[in-house]
Design an enzyme around this catalytic site. Structure first.
Site, mmCIF file in Angstrom:
data_model
loop_
_atom_site.group_PDB
_atom_site.id
_atom_site.type_symbol
_atom_site.label_atom_id
_atom_site.label_comp_id
_atom_site.label_asym_id
_atom_site.label_seq_id
_atom_site.Cartn_x
_atom_site.Cartn_y
_atom_site.Cartn_z
ATOM 1 N N LYS A 141 -0.059 -9.338 -15.948
ATOM 2 C CA LYS A 141 -1.025 -9.891 -14.989
ATOM 3 C C LYS A 141 -2.161 -8.893 -14.770
ATOM 4 C CE LYS A 141 -0.128 -9.775 -10.346
ATOM 5 N NZ LYS A 141 0.610 -10.135 -9.130
ATOM 6 N N ARG B 52 -5.174 -7.999 -12.076
ATOM 7 C CA ARG B 52 -5.735 -8.360 -10.771
ATOM 8 C C ARG B 52 -6.977 -7.526 -10.530
ATOM 9 N NH1 ARG B 52 -3.787 -10.623 -5.793
ATOM 10 N NH2 ARG B 52 -1.594 -10.478 -6.327
ATOM 11 N N ASP C 284 4.695 -10.236 -13.274
ATOM 12 C CA ASP C 284 3.936 -9.011 -13.571
ATOM 13 C C ASP C 284 4.912 -7.899 -13.932
ATOM 14 O OD1 ASP C 284 4.815 -7.795 -11.128
ATOM 15 O OD2 ASP C 284 3.236 -8.882 -10.072
ATOM 16 N N GLN D 148 0.868 -1.189 0.000
ATOM 17 C CA GLN D 148 0.000 0.000 0.000
ATOM 18 C C GLN D 148 0.905 1.240 0.000
ATOM 19 O OE1 GLN D 148 -3.246 -0.267 2.859
ATOM 20 N NE2 GLN D 148 -2.957 -2.468 2.896
#
Ligand code: R5P
Length: 298
Positions: free
Chosen positions: A192, A194, A168, A94
């Site tokens: 990738k 998500r 990724d 994050q």
């Protein structure tokens, strides 16, 4: 120099201390019946250079609180300086705002660590190279890539039949560094997707040429879905042997079972996160970061 350890990964702290020919200094980490923690620095640290080792894996908040109290206890006891070694850094994913309104949790953690007056921060394979920029104090960013390169060389895997793979686009820098360590071993990237709401992963496409052996390199394995999907795509494209090398074995929920049942033949990780016996599985190989971290602390 005195070395203190939090409770998140004591075996790694002991190995680091051992590599430095030191022992861990005692600190009482008491848990009250209601779950609150009390930390007591039992030794005199006045004027001492102190090192605190705490990985902030699951339960992440608990490990952070314990760390905050350890740091506060040391400063209040007159420690001259504190080097914080956090082999795995919780909340590092994050590190920016994905959707407007989100908190930048990693930046909040850094602010707290600086308020607690650490002097130096050592971490391993951070999710993004921007994270050190959150700090105003010296950050030493170590990498397990040298352990992985060594393992690849020891196994005799080379460019004739092997390709490095990042599962990724975020791992492109990592894979280029590893390729350079291995005489420019070829590399390929997987794109990738998500789903931010469900966390579901899809290995959509790839760029680069698959070889007989595909070595997937990642910073961490959490749910295991990224690896499982990448391995499926690589096998479809012709890879016959799939090896995985990931620094942090975060291993949430069903990851160990998924990885054991995956198309990967071997899964290399480091001991940045403590892996309990229930989370270990036959394909898992754990490399120790202790010698590398001990060298850098010195
Ligand atoms: C993502 O950007 C990271 O580099 C890892 O690929 C990811 O965190 C792995 O997560 P999971 O194992 O849950 O797919």
């Amino acid at each position: 120099m005195k070395i203190f350890s939090g409770s998140a990964n004591k075996p790694l702290s002991l190995s680091i201390a051992d590599c430095m020919h030191l022992t861990l200094s005692p600190a009482e980490l008491y848990v009250f019946p209601d779950g609150e923690r009390r930390v007591w620095i039992e030794q005199n640290v006045l004027g001492e250079e102190c090192v605190v080792i705490q990985t902030t894996s699951t339960p992440v908040d608990t490990h952070y609180m314990e760390l905050f109290f350890l740091l506060d206890g040391l400063k209040r006891s007159g420690a001259r300086s504190i080097t914080l070694v956090m082999p795995y850094v919780g909340y590092q994913r994050q590190d920016h705002i994905f959707r407007s309104g989100e908190a930048v949790s990693m930046e909040v953690i850094v602010k707290i660590l600086e308020v607690l007056r650490i002097d130096r921060f050592i971490a391993v394979d951070l999710h993004s190279i921007k994270i050190p920029e959150f700090f105003t104090l010296p950050v030493m960013h170590l990498s397990a890539l040298e352990l992985f390169a060594q393992e690849i060389k020891t196994n005799g895997w080379n460019s004739s039949d092997s390709v490095l793979v990042t599962p990724d686009m975020g791992g492109i820098r990592r894979i280029k560094i590893l390729s350079a360590m291995l005489d420019k071993m070829p590399y390929m990237t997987i794109v990738k997707n998500r789903d931010l709401a469900t966390g579901e992963v899809e290995a959509a496409s790839s760029k680069g040429e698959v070889k007989r052996r595909a070595i997937i390199v990642d910073d961490m394995i959490s749910s295991g879905h990224t690896i499982v999907e990448a391995a499926k795509l690589l096998q479809k494209q012709g890879a016959e042997e799939i090896i995985v090398m990931a620094t942090h074995a975060v291993f949430s929920s069903t990851a160990p079972q998924l990885l054991q049942d995956s198309l990967a033949a071997k899964i290399y990780v480091t001991d940045s996160v403590y892996i309990s016996s229930e989370k270990q599985f036959a394909k898992l190989i754990v490399l120790s970061l202790a010698p590398l971290i001990a060298r850098k602390i010195k």
